[in-house]
Design an enzyme around this catalytic site. Structure first.
Site, PDB file in Angstrom:
ATOM      1  CD  GLU A  49      -1.519  -2.724 -11.004  1.00  0.00           C
ATOM      2  OE1 GLU A  49      -0.508  -2.046 -10.886  1.00  0.00           O
ATOM      3  OE2 GLU A  49      -2.343  -3.932 -11.194  1.00  0.00           O
ATOM      4  CG  HIS A  65       0.504  -3.683  -8.124  1.00  0.00           C
ATOM      5  ND1 HIS A  65       0.113  -2.848  -8.394  1.00  0.00           N
ATOM      6  CD2 HIS A  65       0.863  -3.914  -6.953  1.00  0.00           C
ATOM      7  CE1 HIS A  65       0.580  -1.837  -7.214  1.00  0.00           C
ATOM      8  NE2 HIS A  65       1.125  -2.925  -6.107  1.00  0.00           N
ATOM      9  CB  CYS A  93      -1.635  -2.090  -4.021  1.00  0.00           C
ATOM     10  SG  CYS A  93       0.377  -2.376  -3.470  1.00  0.00           S
TER      11      CYS A  93
END
Length: 205
Positions: free
Chosen positions: A185, A183, A79
């Site tokens: 994650e 992202h 990011c």
């Protein structure tokens, strides 16, 4: 060992948990010696370009990051961590980025019917055989949260793109340097597969 650079730029815990769920040893640190010893290094981040660079400078991490990258350690920006790898951003005029890659960060143009920040799931178009995307299907959906986007100077380093008001370079790879605007994650099992691919880079050598 995977080191996550802790420079007060948020979102670090979810990245830590994602790698832990893959069974990886992870450490959150801003200690230069620990970072230099790591097998893989991750630069996460949410917030503004200027604040991120101010924090990295305050903790004297800019030369450390350059040293890690020059040494050949696999390095992943996520990011905001992608954006500050480049030279400059419209978000923070006059603030120099890390300058490890050539390109600029631009504001996503306003377009009727589209909200900024761009927040949510978007499909990515894979190109140029990125190692992060080994086994990842074309046009897979990943999770984005951003108001600024990358326009890389070198087309060949761009490994994934997406469309949201404009053509966005969503992931890049050059040598041991990797980065995602989205992202991983927060991108479910697919995102974990991308992080797993990163964690395994270098292990095959």
């Amino acid at each position: 060992m995977i080191a996550l650079i802790d420079y007060d730029a948020g979102n670090i815990k979810s990245v830590e948990k994602a790698f832990q769920s893959l069974g990886k040893e992870v450490v959150l640190t801003r200690d230069p010696e620990v970072l230099k010893r790591a097998d893989h290094v991750v630069l996460p981040g949410v917030g503004s370009f200027g604040d991120a660079m101010e924090n990295l400078n305050r903790y004297h991490l800019v030369p450390v990051i350059h040293e890690i990258v020059e040494k050949g350690t696999p390095f992943l920006g996520i990011c905001l961590g992608l954006q500050i790898l480049f030279e400059r951003s419209e978000e923070s005029p006059g603030v120099a980025g890390l300058g490890l890659l050539k390109g600029e960060i631009l504001r996503i143009p306003d377009k009727e019917g589209l909200k900024i920040p761009h927040m949510g799931w978007n499909s990515i178009h894979l190109q140029n055989e990125g190692r992060l995307f080994k086994g990842i299907p074309q046009e897979s959906y990943v999770y984005f949260v951003h108001s600024y986007y990358l326009k890389a100077e070198e087309e060949k380093i761009v490994k994934a793109t997406t469309e949201y008001s404009t053509h966005i370079h969503a992931s890049v790879e050059k040598g041991n340097l990797f980065a995602c605007q989205f992202h991983p994650e927060k991108s479910s099992d697919l995102g974990l597969a991308i992080l797993k691919n990163f964690a395994e880079i270098g292990e095959e050598d």
